[in-house]
Scaffold this active site. Sequence first.
Site, mmCIF file in Angstrom:
data_model
loop_
_atom_site.group_PDB
_atom_site.id
_atom_site.type_symbol
_atom_site.label_atom_id
_atom_site.label_comp_id
_atom_site.label_asym_id
_atom_site.label_seq_id
_atom_site.Cartn_x
_atom_site.Cartn_y
_atom_site.Cartn_z
ATOM 1 N N LYS A 112 0.817 -1.206 0.000
ATOM 2 C CA LYS A 112 0.000 0.000 0.000
ATOM 3 C C LYS A 112 0.863 1.273 0.000
ATOM 4 C CE LYS A 112 -4.040 -2.240 0.760
ATOM 5 N NZ LYS A 112 -3.727 -3.665 0.895
HETATM 6 C C1 LIG Z 1 -4.448 -4.776 0.562
HETATM 7 C C2 LIG Z 1 -3.711 -6.067 0.537
HETATM 8 C C3 LIG Z 1 -4.046 -7.095 -0.358
HETATM 9 C C4 LIG Z 1 -5.216 -6.983 -1.296
HETATM 10 O O1 LIG Z 1 -5.028 -6.007 -2.283
HETATM 11 P P1 LIG Z 1 -6.271 -5.430 -3.101
HETATM 12 O O2 LIG Z 1 -5.732 -4.320 -3.908
HETATM 13 O O3 LIG Z 1 -7.271 -4.972 -2.079
HETATM 14 O O4 LIG Z 1 -6.803 -6.568 -3.913
HETATM 15 C C5 LIG Z 1 -3.256 -8.239 -0.362
HETATM 16 N N1 LIG Z 1 -2.227 -8.386 0.502
HETATM 17 C C6 LIG Z 1 -1.888 -7.430 1.375
HETATM 18 C C7 LIG Z 1 -0.764 -7.669 2.303
HETATM 19 C C8 LIG Z 1 -2.610 -6.247 1.430
HETATM 20 O O5 LIG Z 1 -2.267 -5.288 2.303
#
Ligand SMILES: *Cc1c(COP(=O)(O)O)cnc(C)c1O
Length: 468
Positions: A112
Amino acid sequence: MKYVSTRGQAPSLDFEGVTLAGLASDGGLYVPEVWPTFSPDEIAALAGLPYPELAQKIMQPFVGDSIAPDRLLELTRQAYGRFAHAGVTPLKQLDERQWVLELFHGPTLAFKDVALQLLGLLFEEFLSRRDDHLTIVGATSGDTGSAAIDAVAGRAKIDIFMLHPYGRVSDVQRRQMTTVLAPNVHNIAIDGSFDDAQATVKRMFNDAEITGKYGIAAVNSINWARLMAQVVYYFYAALQLGAPHRKVAFSVPTGNFGDVFAGYVAAKMGLPIERLIVATNINDILHRALSTGDYSAGTVTPTAAPSMDIQVSSNFERLLFDAGGKDGAAMAQQMRTFESTKALQLTNTQRESIATLFSSERADGVDMAHAMRWAHENAGEVLDPHTAIGLHAARVAKDLPADVPVVTLATAHPAKFVDAVERATGVRPPLPVRVGDLFEREEACTRLSGDYAVVADFVTARATPRHG
Ligand SMILES: *Cc1c(COP(=O)(O)O)cnc(C)c1O
């Protein structure tokens, strides 16, 4: 670049407008009116660029006139300068075929950060041009919250209200949010699941009394700028593995469908992608939708991969819209059906179009632990539970040409989910030093019921109205 809503009724906006917006006013999500494309020669010319320069080149067509190229490059250099690896998102090889792209070298240890470090700077850039105030309201299954808070803590003109499901995020995830004591940061633990928190936030974006008074912005992946920033690393990885002359497949641990949708955008822009493998845990609405056409939400079961404990994947609407021929009225109808019955059927057109690029796999806890052990024993790599689900999917995916490398997106640092990692591998990965004394710091968080009015009152009692 102009952006239009998936539900066809909201006014179109430029990049600055979509960055500062939440949901479109018709309840839809903003998408670019057309996909910018790069020819094979243009893609070949991107090989070897440092990450911030590649990021500027890939994003500029989406940003358009909202930010000049020189300035955008300054912003990408600043955002990715905070990463703890010179390659920003380094690629590692596990065996002849399997690779992982490490996306967790940012300040809060999950992918993120790649988008949110930039988004924080974009907010500041656009707010500096106007006398305005932004109220960010978000829901998190753990990682968005910490990354968004890190990106905006202490910034003038921005307040952030972050909802997480009480008791359903890891200790590291929670502390990364609640130990940030800047006065513009408001953590809320609500009773219920992530989907409940997300529904509350979406309702707030649709609440005219609130949106009329406050500049409500999104940091969830409904915000287009986040997806745009994630397109970059698909190019980055594929270029290292021989693009545009060789095709690459990606396996993506998926929750809200943001990360894998960014891969779809990369393919639309001309990057030769053989396949996008959507990896889910036992909360498998997307696996069911992609394999049978039935997108129907069940109840959420908590797992060791909490960022994927989702049944309503916001960004799936963006794919359905594009795959269905960009028909806003039909999309609005399909989503109304989903909102009232918690189920929708993909049309044949949507299914056929999606099947040309996507496949899906589901991993349970045993599959996940097995993949984690395999990576550790065969390649010496310690993976987090989300990444392990992606690797499982990469290894069992059927009918891929033998010469196509498969890149699993490593979405979180294993230390973020240390207990699950230790159970599977016996290894307890230490927190990187950049995280500091996380477990010594004071926490601040308010626990609220999932009731909409209670949350809305909490926000309006503390937010700053928009000016003018
Ligand atoms: C947010 C997240 C996901 C999922 O990603 P999306 O974009 O919501 O599909 C997978 N793994 C981790 C560690 C995350 O933080």
